[in-house]
Write an enzyme that holds these catalytic residues in place. Sequence first.
Site, PDB file in Angstrom:
ATOM      1  N   ARG A  74       1.126  -1.204   0.137  1.00 32.31           N
ATOM      2  CA  ARG A  74       0.018   0.010   0.085  1.00 32.31           C
ATOM      3  C   ARG A  74       0.880   1.282  -0.005  1.00 32.31           C
ATOM      4  NH1 ARG A  74      -2.518   2.730   4.352  1.00 32.31           N
ATOM      5  NH2 ARG A  74      -1.971   1.344   5.905  1.00 32.31           N
ATOM      6  N   TYR A 127     -14.370  19.602 -14.110  1.00 30.26           N
ATOM      7  CA  TYR A 127     -14.837  17.920 -14.575  1.00 30.26           C
ATOM      8  C   TYR A 127     -15.960  17.805 -13.412  1.00 30.26           C
ATOM      9  CZ  TYR A 127     -14.797  13.295 -13.626  1.00 30.26           C
ATOM     10  OH  TYR A 127     -15.052  11.670 -13.334  1.00 30.26           O
ATOM     11  N   ASP A 203      -5.284  20.577 -12.616  1.00 27.97           N
ATOM     12  CA  ASP A 203      -5.617  19.542 -13.262  1.00 27.97           C
ATOM     13  C   ASP A 203      -5.294  19.336 -14.753  1.00 27.97           C
ATOM     14  OD1 ASP A 203      -6.731  17.098 -14.375  1.00 27.97           O
ATOM     15  OD2 ASP A 203      -8.687  17.186 -13.139  1.00 27.97           O
ATOM     16  N   LYS A 228      -6.437   8.417 -18.669  1.00 23.86           N
ATOM     17  CA  LYS A 228      -6.608   8.924 -19.862  1.00 23.86           C
ATOM     18  C   LYS A 228      -5.503   8.954 -20.993  1.00 23.86           C
ATOM     19  CE  LYS A 228     -10.760  10.038 -18.208  1.00 23.86           C
ATOM     20  NZ  LYS A 228     -10.733   9.930 -16.537  1.00 23.86           N
TER      21      LYS A 228
END
Length: 412
Positions: A74, A127, A203, A228
Amino acid sequence: MAGALFQMVTCAMPAAVTRPPRGLLTRLVHPPTAAPARASAPDLVRATTFRLSPAAEAALAAGDPTTGHDVYGRWDSPTLRAAAATVAALYDAPSAFVCASGMAAIHGALAHFLGAGATIVASDVLYGGTESALAEWVRERGLAVRRFDPRDPTGLERILAGLPPGGRGLVYAETLSNPLVVPTDLTEIAAVARRHHVPFVLDDTFGAGIVVAPLACGVDVVVGSATKYVGGHGDLVAGYVAGPKEAVAAIHRIVVSQGACLDPAAAYLLVRGARTLPLRFERAQATAADLARRARRHPAVRRVHYADGVDVPLPRGFTGGGAVLSVDVGDGEAAARLVEGLDLWMHATSLGGVESLVSIPARSSHAGLSAEERRRRGIGDGLVRLSVGLEDADDLWADLEAGLARVAGGGP
């Protein structure tokens, strides 16, 4: 004699050569790492548990997952570090890390920079997932949100000047807004934020490190969705944060504590995809610009939203308008007629892959906003977002033109 021989040998050694800065393609194929590459691709290390070295044990005792030692899956792993090095190379950043999604990166940045009662000054169109996150923070943490036009630094100046110094939490924007593709004047916005001692988080999902170099423009921290363009093949979900070491490490600790770790297999695919990112993006961007020109001439299209300098000048440092455009065809029925009959364009809610995708923001990415909120932001029911892939431009236009003919004719 031995001393003389040594002197002759050392005098004959060539002077050190300063290596010029490497280009982006070279950096992505050969990202700098702590150890030299042993193979042409990074190791895919699936292990979650590692034998603790003294340094790793000290990191565990300190609760610090940012030291680069193998402690627990993790926290970090060799494959995650390879992906982080790739993102750092993409943005020419001092530091970076990868995580479970773009939204995990955004939440981590918000948590780091925003205290209770702080104000986030965000660009007016974002977004839909980010909009939902901001609404949640307003409800649960008393966050205040102010909006600014990312093309208007003077408007941001007025907002920041009117805020109390203790309430200035963060300036937040997107390189190219989703879904209206409005470019942010990064250099000017960063200068305003810096004058008011407010961090600027960007972003860069739509820009992908290719449209503009955000950190060179003065952005403090970059977040993005590697799902993306960076991954680019529709086969992974991942996010990233890049910027100065101290801020990135602080955000990394928050994201790890939230459990938003990235699977090593996804990190491996991220590295694989990033190696061809500039080539893929250049092709998709050129096709998007071509389709925008053709769409502007079609009678069924009321408006084209694309950052090619036709409607809005490109800000300083931008090399293009990206690979997403949106077209307004009037109303929801017209949008549905366009989308539902397309062949090559896949009706889907993502973007940035090798295949071209189409979506209706009012019914997908921005469905969480009320109709009135969408109207205020300019996101009408007839807006259709087009994510351009790597298909031939003529084939994509033929498919889109047939769809626009259905819009004009009112048929199915």
